[in-house]
Design an enzyme around this catalytic site. Structure first.
Site, PDB file in Angstrom:
ATOM      1  N   TYR A 140      38.358  32.633 -42.508  1.00  0.00           N
ATOM      2  CA  TYR A 140      38.533  31.822 -41.585  1.00  0.00           C
ATOM      3  C   TYR A 140      37.434  30.954 -40.727  1.00  0.00           C
ATOM      4  O   TYR A 140      36.845  30.037 -40.178  1.00  0.00           O
ATOM      5  CB  TYR A 140      39.046  32.584 -40.582  1.00  0.00           C
ATOM      6  CG  TYR A 140      39.749  32.657 -38.852  1.00  0.00           C
ATOM      7  CD1 TYR A 140      40.918  32.074 -38.783  1.00  0.00           C
ATOM      8  CD2 TYR A 140      38.652  32.202 -37.735  1.00  0.00           C
ATOM      9  CE1 TYR A 140      41.377  31.332 -37.486  1.00  0.00           C
ATOM     10  CE2 TYR A 140      39.282  31.960 -36.913  1.00  0.00           C
ATOM     11  CZ  TYR A 140      40.588  31.223 -36.656  1.00  0.00           C
ATOM     12  OH  TYR A 140      41.250  30.681 -35.453  1.00  0.00           O
TER      13      TYR A 140
HETATM   14  P1  NAD Z   1      49.587  30.507 -33.935  1.00  0.00           P
HETATM   15  O1  NAD Z   1      50.124  32.171 -35.158  1.00  0.00           O
HETATM   16  O2  NAD Z   1      50.358  30.950 -32.723  1.00  0.00           O
HETATM   17  O3  NAD Z   1      50.248  28.899 -33.983  1.00  0.00           O
HETATM   18  C1  NAD Z   1      49.318  28.737 -35.152  1.00  0.00           C
HETATM   19  C2  NAD Z   1      50.353  27.112 -35.419  1.00  0.00           C
HETATM   20  O4  NAD Z   1      49.758  27.035 -37.113  1.00  0.00           O
HETATM   21  C3  NAD Z   1      51.426  27.700 -35.651  1.00  0.00           C
HETATM   22  O5  NAD Z   1      52.435  26.226 -35.207  1.00  0.00           O
HETATM   23  C4  NAD Z   1      51.828  27.544 -37.169  1.00  0.00           C
HETATM   24  O6  NAD Z   1      53.607  26.719 -37.600  1.00  0.00           O
HETATM   25  C5  NAD Z   1      51.185  26.358 -37.700  1.00  0.00           C
HETATM   26  N1  NAD Z   1      50.738  26.626 -38.814  1.00  0.00           N
HETATM   27  C6  NAD Z   1      50.404  27.373 -40.070  1.00  0.00           C
HETATM   28  N2  NAD Z   1      50.654  27.590 -41.205  1.00  0.00           N
HETATM   29  C7  NAD Z   1      50.831  25.916 -40.934  1.00  0.00           C
HETATM   30  C8  NAD Z   1      50.783  25.364 -42.476  1.00  0.00           C
HETATM   31  N3  NAD Z   1      50.241  25.341 -43.727  1.00  0.00           N
HETATM   32  N4  NAD Z   1      51.461  24.072 -42.197  1.00  0.00           N
HETATM   33  C9  NAD Z   1      51.147  23.356 -40.625  1.00  0.00           C
HETATM   34  N5  NAD Z   1      51.329  24.162 -39.521  1.00  0.00           N
HETATM   35  C10 NAD Z   1      50.597  26.025 -39.809  1.00  0.00           C
HETATM   36  O7  NAD Z   1      48.427  31.223 -33.580  1.00  0.00           O
HETATM   37  P2  NAD Z   1      47.460  30.171 -31.770  1.00  0.00           P
HETATM   38  O8  NAD Z   1      46.592  31.861 -32.409  1.00  0.00           O
HETATM   39  O9  NAD Z   1      47.951  29.377 -30.969  1.00  0.00           O
HETATM   40  O10 NAD Z   1      46.347  29.194 -32.914  1.00  0.00           O
HETATM   41  C11 NAD Z   1      46.163  27.506 -32.772  1.00  0.00           C
HETATM   42  C12 NAD Z   1      44.996  27.589 -33.155  1.00  0.00           C
HETATM   43  O11 NAD Z   1      43.887  27.606 -31.984  1.00  0.00           O
HETATM   44  C13 NAD Z   1      44.557  27.568 -35.005  1.00  0.00           C
HETATM   45  O12 NAD Z   1      44.105  27.038 -35.447  1.00  0.00           O
HETATM   46  C14 NAD Z   1      43.978  28.982 -34.742  1.00  0.00           C
HETATM   47  O13 NAD Z   1      42.982  29.215 -35.374  1.00  0.00           O
HETATM   48  C15 NAD Z   1      43.028  28.137 -33.073  1.00  0.00           C
HETATM   49  N6  NAD Z   1      42.184  29.364 -32.530  1.00  0.00           N
HETATM   50  C16 NAD Z   1      42.844  30.670 -32.012  1.00  0.00           C
HETATM   51  C17 NAD Z   1      41.895  31.360 -30.982  1.00  0.00           C
HETATM   52  C18 NAD Z   1      42.629  32.649 -30.907  1.00  0.00           C
HETATM   53  O14 NAD Z   1      42.296  33.694 -29.837  1.00  0.00           O
HETATM   54  N7  NAD Z   1      44.585  32.980 -30.454  1.00  0.00           N
HETATM   55  C19 NAD Z   1      40.991  31.627 -31.010  1.00  0.00           C
HETATM   56  C20 NAD Z   1      39.841  30.336 -31.485  1.00  0.00           C
HETATM   57  C21 NAD Z   1      40.665  29.365 -32.468  1.00  0.00           C
END
Ligand code: NAD
Length: 235
Positions: A140
């Site tokens: 990650y």
């Molecule tokens: P989440 O699990 O709620 O959302 C993840 C999304 O990615 C969903 O819409 C899911 O359908 C999609 N997804 C997963 N695998 C996929 C694939 N193979 N093809 C297409 N879509 C796919 O999580 P989130 O926390 O909202 O994450 C969204 C983004 O934010 C991610 O890139 C994550 O790395 C990033 N992020 C999150 C945080 C946090 O603290 N939540 C912090 C930094 C970055």
């Protein structure tokens, strides 16, 4: 003129909040994609169009963008994390890199001709682990470090085609992705203690920064990684 906005990984969490945020702007057609076969529970189907799309599938990504007549904003928000040591194995590492980093490039590449037509922009999703390493999530972290350099590189390469490329770098945000971490009271307390604003973020905290980066107000902003982290990375 109606702007078309695509949020890849917009079916839940941060992407879903950003997708809903774009619908509050006039003349916006917002498409939110997700890995799920159909819109998951809680999806704002009254506001958003849902499409199922696996960013690991190059042909499917190309086919999805080929259906669009125009594209003004692409937000890449799809992401996964693997726990319990899986990211220390070659197969676990490859899987996470393929979705988080290669998947972002697949969407950028497929969207580029459409974005170039209207002077569009891309917003990628970085992380605190773009800037720091992680003892638990090497894949990650590597993928998110890569998002930072991919964002800067595409910004340099595509400025001549009038495409801006930036990234938001969320801090610790309450979503399905972080639910296990948030439930771990010791780790959660450490995160809050290090965050000057003394709280976890909510997906809605990312909406304003994304709308800004997609707006004319950010017309001279490209290659930027914007932390949205309550001060975590400043501390
Ligand atoms: P989440 O699990 O709620 O959302 C993840 C999304 O990615 C969903 O819409 C899911 O359908 C999609 N997804 C997963 N695998 C996929 C694939 N193979 N093809 C297409 N879509 C796919 O999580 P989130 O926390 O909202 O994450 C969204 C983004 O934010 C991610 O890139 C994550 O790395 C990033 N992020 C999150 C945080 C946090 O603290 N939540 C912090 C930094 C970055």
């Amino acid at each position: 003129m109606t702007r078309t906005i695509v949020i890849i990984g917009g079916s839940s969490g941060i992407g879903h909040a950003i997708a809903c945020g774009f619908t509050r702007q006039e003349n916006s057609h917002v498409i939110a994609t997700g890995i799920e076969a159909s819109a998951p529970e809680g999806f704002a189907g009254d506001l958003l169009e849902f499409q199922s799309l696996d960013v690991g599938n190059t042909a499917a990504v190309k086919a999805f963008f080929s259906t669009l007549d125009r594209l003004d904003v692409l937000v890449n928000c799809a992401g996964i994390i693997r726990r319990n040591g899986e990211e220390f194995t070659a197969s676990g590492f490859e899987q996470v890199i393929d979705i988080n980093l290669n998947g972002t490039l697949r969407c950028c590449e497929a969207a580029k001709p459409l974005l170039a037509r209207n002077g569009g922009c891309i917003i990628n999703t970085a992380s605190m682990l773009t800037f720091f390493g992680s003892a638990f999530s090497p894949a990650y972290s590597a993928s998110k470090g890569g998002i930072g350099q991919l964002t800067r590189s595409l910004a340099s390469a595509w400025a001549s085609e009038n495409i801006r490329v930036n990234a938001i770098a969320p801090g610790w945000i309450k979503t399905d992705l972080t639910a296990a971490l948030e439930k771990n009271t010791e780790r959660s307390a450490q995160i809050i203690a290090r965050t000057p604003m003394q709280r976890w973020g909510n997906p809605d905290d990312l909406v304003g920064p994304a709308l800004f980066l997609a707006s004319d107000a950010a017309g001279f902003v490209t290659g930027a990684l914007l932390p949205v982290d309550g001060g975590y990375s400043a501390n």
